[in-house]
Enzyme design. Structure first.
Site: not given
Length: 351
Positions: A196, A232
């Site tokens: 992340k 995604e």
């Protein structure tokens, strides 16, 4: 006389309670956590400080080379009249993986949880009442020492701040209309797509803004190595219901291991008895799917009604929210708000 909560005061300042319930923007709260660590040391120091601005050198490593990571989770007022976090242990575990990948001192679970829970407790009166939103929690860690040569920082800062929020997508009750294109990639295999990292999201800003300028809610990215399969969105994982199976792109180094993604897989498999597969999903199967939805901490579970390419607009199902999508979303929210018993041990109560 009833003393107003900080949330009620903040609602009045922005015009009305609805302004908070329908927005996903940072709003000031009382305090934030700040900790510091040197390379080679462990995270042990930190404390709550007043919410406010921070200062950085223009030569700081995060500004020059993007050495930073973050997490996102939420606190809720539940039907049981208490404050809970949802699966914070998963965020902590991912934080450890992300710090290791980005050459940041690895953060242990105890330090992460202490920082998060301390910040939420001190700002608990900013949490919207049950059913009216949530408190978004943003842990963020970055290199602050000076560097003009490409290198990892020697000094790091970890912060946790919060904000009351409503829905991420401002579409009300409408399903999303997404844009699918192979003109841009979000992340590369064997890169940092599964961390992340702040750089992953800056890569999606330009294509995402282009899609939104054309009237789409967001963009679907394809795999950088095989452009026939999907990955995604800029800030959410994708699911496809096709031929009675619930499919989601498999993790392979360029897809984020989302906490909500994992929760959806578990709910679909163990509560709704769906066949769930983590696999490669070809574009044709996506565009002919019975249902498509995206998920994430910010977006929860949000249905997709249309997907457009440069050549054609495709209606997903009947263009509305799918039955399975709504069922999964309902179960997820019921667990988060303690409207039903939590069968998985996901709820972490604070108050």
């Amino acid at each position: 006389f009833k003393q107003k909560t900080a949330y009620e005061i903040l609602s009045g300042l922005v015009g009305s309670e609805m302004c908070i319930r329908d927005r996903f923007n940072p709003m000031p709260t009382r305090s934030m956590w700040k900790g510091e660590c040197s390379a080679g040391d462990e995270w042990v120091n930190g404390q709550l400080i007043p919410y406010g601005e921070i200062s950085l050198s223009p030569a700081s490593c995060v500004l020059n080379y993007g050495q930073g990571i973050f997490e996102g989770l939420k606190a809720y007022h539940t039907q049981k009249d208490r404050i809970v976090l949802f699966r914070p242990n998963k965020n902590s575990a991912r934080m450890q993986k992300s710090t290791e990948r980005m050459c940041i001192p690895v953060m242990n679970d105890h330090y992460f949880m202490d920082a998060v829970t301390s910040t939420v407790k001190d700002n608990s009166d900013f949490i919207p009442p049950y059913g009216k939103g949530s408190l978004y929690i943003r842990p963020i860690c970055f290199g602050v020492s000076k560097a003009i040569a490409v290198q990892a920082a020697t000094e790091y800062v970890f912060m946790v701040f919060t904000s009351p929020v409503g829905p991420y997508f401002k579409v009300g009750s409408k399903p999303l209309h997404l844009y699918l294109s192979d003109k841009y990639h979000r992340a590369a295999p064997k890169g940092i797509g599964n961390a992340k990292a702040i750089g992953n999201y800056s890569a999606s800003l330009y294509p995402g803004s282009m899609a939104k300028s054309k009237g789409f809610n967001d963009m679907i990215y394809v795999h950088a190595k095989n452009e026939k399969i999907i990955e995604e969105m800029g800030a959410a994982n994708l699911f496809v219901l096709s031929d009675g199976e619930l499919l989601t792109p498999k993790l392979g180094g360029s897809i984020l291991d989302g906490v909500t993604r994992d929760s959806v897989i578990t709910i679909a498999r163990d509560i709704l008895n769906l066949t769930v597969k983590e696999t490669d999903i070809e574009i044709d199967r996506l565009l002919s799917a019975d249902e498509v939805f995206c998920c994430g901490t910010a977006v929860t579970v949000t249905g997709v009604g249309k997907i457009s390419t440069d050549e054609k607009e495709y209606i997903i199902g009947n263009g509305n929210f799918g039955e399975k999508t709504l069922s999964i979303k309902k179960k997820l929210l019921q667990i988060q708000k303690e409207e039903i018993d939590d069968p998985f041990g996901w709820i972490h109560p604070l108050v």
